[in-house]
Scaffold this motif. Structure first.
Motif, PDB file in Angstrom:
ATOM      1  N   PHE A 213      64.343  17.950  18.151  1.00 35.97           N
ATOM      2  CA  PHE A 213      64.263  19.189  17.384  1.00 35.97           C
ATOM      3  C   PHE A 213      62.812  19.522  17.032  1.00 35.97           C
ATOM      4  N   LEU A 214      62.042  18.509  16.674  1.00 39.14           N
ATOM      5  CA  LEU A 214      60.653  18.723  16.274  1.00 39.14           C
ATOM      6  C   LEU A 214      59.744  19.072  17.453  1.00 39.14           C
ATOM      7  N   LEU A 215      60.271  18.969  18.679  1.00 44.28           N
ATOM      8  CA  LEU A 215      59.518  19.422  19.850  1.00 44.28           C
ATOM      9  C   LEU A 215      59.173  20.900  19.722  1.00 44.28           C
ATOM     10  N   ILE A 216      60.060  21.671  19.111  1.00 40.98           N
ATOM     11  CA  ILE A 216      59.859  23.121  18.996  1.00 40.98           C
ATOM     12  C   ILE A 216      58.609  23.453  18.178  1.00 40.98           C
ATOM     13  N   PRO A 217      58.521  22.984  16.911  1.00 42.67           N
ATOM     14  CA  PRO A 217      57.294  23.303  16.159  1.00 42.67           C
ATOM     15  C   PRO A 217      56.038  22.679  16.753  1.00 42.67           C
ATOM     16  N   VAL A 218      56.159  21.497  17.360  1.00 46.24           N
ATOM     17  CA  VAL A 218      54.994  20.852  17.966  1.00 46.24           C
ATOM     18  C   VAL A 218      54.410  21.732  19.079  1.00 46.24           C
ATOM     19  N   CYS A 219      55.284  22.316  19.899  1.00 44.58           N
ATOM     20  CA  CYS A 219      54.815  23.188  20.981  1.00 44.58           C
ATOM     21  C   CYS A 219      54.073  24.400  20.440  1.00 44.58           C
ATOM     22  N   PHE A 220      54.595  24.999  19.375  1.00 46.28           N
ATOM     23  CA  PHE A 220      53.933  26.165  18.812  1.00 46.28           C
ATOM     24  C   PHE A 220      52.611  25.792  18.142  1.00 46.28           C
ATOM     25  N   ILE A 221      52.525  24.596  17.592  1.00 46.87           N
ATOM     26  CA  ILE A 221      51.260  24.120  17.031  1.00 46.87           C
ATOM     27  C   ILE A 221      50.216  23.980  18.137  1.00 46.87           C
ATOM     28  N   PHE A 222      50.634  23.453  19.288  1.00 52.92           N
ATOM     29  CA  PHE A 222      49.710  23.308  20.410  1.00 52.92           C
ATOM     30  C   PHE A 222      49.248  24.669  20.931  1.00 52.92           C
ATOM     31  N   ILE A 223      50.122  25.659  20.890  1.00 55.51           N
ATOM     32  CA  ILE A 223      49.726  27.010  21.299  1.00 55.51           C
ATOM     33  C   ILE A 223      48.593  27.517  20.408  1.00 55.51           C
ATOM     34  N   LEU A 224      48.750  27.347  19.094  1.00 57.12           N
ATOM     35  CA  LEU A 224      47.720  27.783  18.145  1.00 57.12           C
ATOM     36  C   LEU A 224      46.414  27.025  18.349  1.00 57.12           C
ATOM     37  N   ILE A 225      46.524  25.712  18.570  1.00 53.64           N
ATOM     38  CA  ILE A 225      45.329  24.894  18.784  1.00 53.64           C
ATOM     39  C   ILE A 225      44.577  25.356  20.026  1.00 53.64           C
ATOM     40  N   MET A 226      45.308  25.597  21.112  1.00 45.01           N
ATOM     41  CA  MET A 226      44.676  26.011  22.360  1.00 45.01           C
ATOM     42  C   MET A 226      43.999  27.373  22.213  1.00 45.01           C
ATOM     43  N   LYS A 227      44.634  28.284  21.472  1.00 42.87           N
ATOM     44  CA  LYS A 227      44.043  29.611  21.281  1.00 42.87           C
ATOM     45  C   LYS A 227      42.761  29.525  20.457  1.00 42.87           C
ATOM     46  N   ARG A 228      42.788  28.713  19.407  1.00 39.95           N
ATOM     47  CA  ARG A 228      41.596  28.577  18.563  1.00 39.95           C
ATOM     48  C   ARG A 228      40.484  27.815  19.270  1.00 39.95           C
ATOM     49  N   LYS A 229      40.858  26.809  20.036  1.00 38.89           N
ATOM     50  CA  LYS A 229      39.882  25.983  20.734  1.00 38.89           C
ATOM     51  C   LYS A 229      39.090  26.798  21.750  1.00 38.89           C
ATOM     52  N   ASN A 230      39.756  27.760  22.382  1.00 36.76           N
ATOM     53  CA  ASN A 230      39.124  28.536  23.449  1.00 36.76           C
ATOM     54  C   ASN A 230      38.927  30.001  23.075  1.00 36.76           C
ATOM     55  N   LYS A 231      38.825  30.281  21.787  1.00 38.94           N
ATOM     56  CA  LYS A 231      38.781  31.682  21.343  1.00 38.94           C
ATOM     57  C   LYS A 231      37.542  32.428  21.841  1.00 38.94           C
ATOM     58  N   ASP A 232      36.457  31.687  22.126  1.00 37.00           N
ATOM     59  CA  ASP A 232      35.237  32.350  22.589  1.00 37.00           C
ATOM     60  C   ASP A 232      35.235  32.615  24.092  1.00 37.00           C
ATOM     61  N   ASP A 233      36.181  32.010  24.787  1.00 39.27           N
ATOM     62  CA  ASP A 233      36.284  32.203  26.236  1.00 39.27           C
ATOM     63  C   ASP A 233      37.595  32.918  26.524  1.00 39.27           C
ATOM     64  N   GLU A 234      37.506  34.194  26.859  1.00 43.57           N
ATOM     65  CA  GLU A 234      38.711  35.009  27.018  1.00 43.57           C
ATOM     66  C   GLU A 234      39.645  34.464  28.090  1.00 43.57           C
ATOM     67  N   GLU A 235      39.054  33.909  29.150  1.00 43.12           N
ATOM     68  CA  GLU A 235      39.874  33.436  30.263  1.00 43.12           C
ATOM     69  C   GLU A 235      40.666  32.190  29.863  1.00 43.12           C
ATOM     70  N   THR A 236      39.959  31.207  29.276  1.00 46.28           N
ATOM     71  CA  THR A 236      40.643  29.961  28.904  1.00 46.28           C
ATOM     72  C   THR A 236      41.462  30.115  27.629  1.00 46.28           C
ATOM     73  N   ALA A 237      41.202  31.166  26.861  1.00 46.53           N
ATOM     74  CA  ALA A 237      41.955  31.375  25.623  1.00 46.53           C
ATOM     75  C   ALA A 237      43.359  31.892  25.880  1.00 46.53           C
ATOM     76  N   LYS A 238      43.576  32.361  27.103  1.00 46.48           N
ATOM     77  CA  LYS A 238      44.895  32.876  27.435  1.00 46.48           C
ATOM     78  C   LYS A 238      45.884  31.722  27.601  1.00 46.48           C
ATOM     79  N   VAL A 239      46.737  31.545  26.631  1.00 43.28           N
ATOM     80  CA  VAL A 239      47.748  30.497  26.687  1.00 43.28           C
ATOM     81  C   VAL A 239      49.090  31.157  26.986  1.00 43.28           C
TER      82      VAL A 239
END
Length: 341
Positions: A231-257
């Motif tokens: 069940f906790l797989l669901i929130p974990v996946c969405f947390i990773f989406i947010l992390i990936m977007k913030r991590k690559n926010k300065d690079d438009e290409e890699t920020a696309k998750v």
């Protein structure tokens, strides 16, 4: 018209033939893995791990079957997402919400520890970051299914995903067999042993293998503890989406998750299986068992497609240190879960 060119073009398989051949190829190796898993010794390893081993060995000796690439990639990507969606039927949300809230909190502790400790240890060992991350997720949540769900979000290479899944399947099997040997001597009640198994082992199948010898009650509570982690797989996946977007926010290409829409299917089927199918809408007896078997075959075929990308030369340099990190983490997870049980 040039008759030679005509006859050569006639000999070339059509794109649809190549696609069908590739899909069939992944299921053929999945079948071989299923048969190998029936052999004494390999029966504890399981179909998934056996199939990946066969796929990896095939790649080393015969090379990647380029003719069937389109179908193989379809299996490794599209069928993988379908398997994750169908996996949602294994999650009984009604049981998790009503009977497993205390277990859910303990499951959250296990997941947080497994992911962060694996990442920290990987840095210490200078291990491959991506494989270590996938192994941390698989160890903390639900093995191959968790790795398969997180991999596209963190943009893992197919080879790294296959390595992670293979390691999880093999080591998880070793641990589950070890649990059955420890059961008579560790001083836990059957219920406590079931909780320990469910909170710490890698796959649902591993929990079933370890908890079943302790009786039906141990198996039931073990699966409940495991379902909390699923069940906790669901929130974990969405947390990773947010992390990936913030991590690559300065690079438009890699920020696309890419949003994992298959997770919405996972959630939908979880609710349908928990509250609608068999409750409001009648379904034939044994339907869930059939779907579970189909899910296993789809997931196995998908992992074969990933396994065909693995180069053993790279495996020796990339997988050893993440493997060490994962084994140490798994031992500590087992220890923590023992005291939480």
């Amino acid at each position: 018209m040039d008759t030679t060119a005509y006859h050569q073009s006639k000999k070339q398989p059509s794109p649809i033939s190549k696609w069908l051949g590739g899909v069939a190829f992944t299921f053929l190796i999945a079948l071989l893995g299923y048969l190998l898993a029936k052999v004494p010794g390999f029966d504890h390893v399981g179909q998934l791990a056996c199939s990946i081993i066969i796929a990896v060995v095939y790649r080393q000796f015969a090379g990647y079957p380029e003719l069937f690439r389109s179908g193989i990639e379809f299996s490794s990507k599209k069928l993988l997402r379908l398997a994750i969606i169908l996996y949602g039927l294994k999650l009984n949300m009604n049981v998790v919400f009503h009977d497993g809230l205390s277990l859910l909190l303990r499951d959250a502790v296990i997941i947080i520890f497994a992911i962060f400790f694996t990442i920290w240890l990987a840095k210490l060992l200078k291990a491959d970051k991506m494989i270590s991350l996938l192994l941390g997720v698989g160890t903390g949540i639900c093995g191959a299914a968790a790795i398969a769900a997180v991999a596209p979000i963190v943009k893992s290479k197919d080879e790294d995903t296959a390595i992670g899944v293979g390691i999880i399947a093999l080591i998880g099997t070793v641990f589950s067999v070890g649990y059955t040997l420890l059961h008579p001597i560790i001083g836990l009640t059957d219920i406590q042993y079931g909780i320990w198994s469910g909170m710490s082992l890698h796959e649902l199948a591993h929990v079933a293998l370890a908890a079943a010898p302790a009786g039906e009650d141990a198996l039931a509570i073990g699966l409940l503890a495991k379902l909390g982690r699923v069940f906790l797989l669901i929130p974990v996946c969405f947390i990773f989406i947010l992390i990936m977007k913030r991590k690559n926010k300065d690079d438009e290409e890699t920020a696309k998750v890419e949003f994992p829409y298959f997770l919405l299917g996972f959630i939908l089927l979880s609710f349908l299986g928990s509250y609608v199918l068999g409750h409001i809408i009648p379904i034939p007896a044994g339907t869930f068992e059939v779907v579970a078997n189909v899910t296993t075959w789809l997931l196995t075929a998908a992992m074969v497609g990933l396994g065909l990308n693995v180069n053993l030369k790279d495996l020796r340099t990339k997988a050893l240190r993440p493997l060490i990190a994962m084994i140490i983490t798994s031992i500590l997870v087992s220890t923590i879960a023992y005291f939480l049980a």
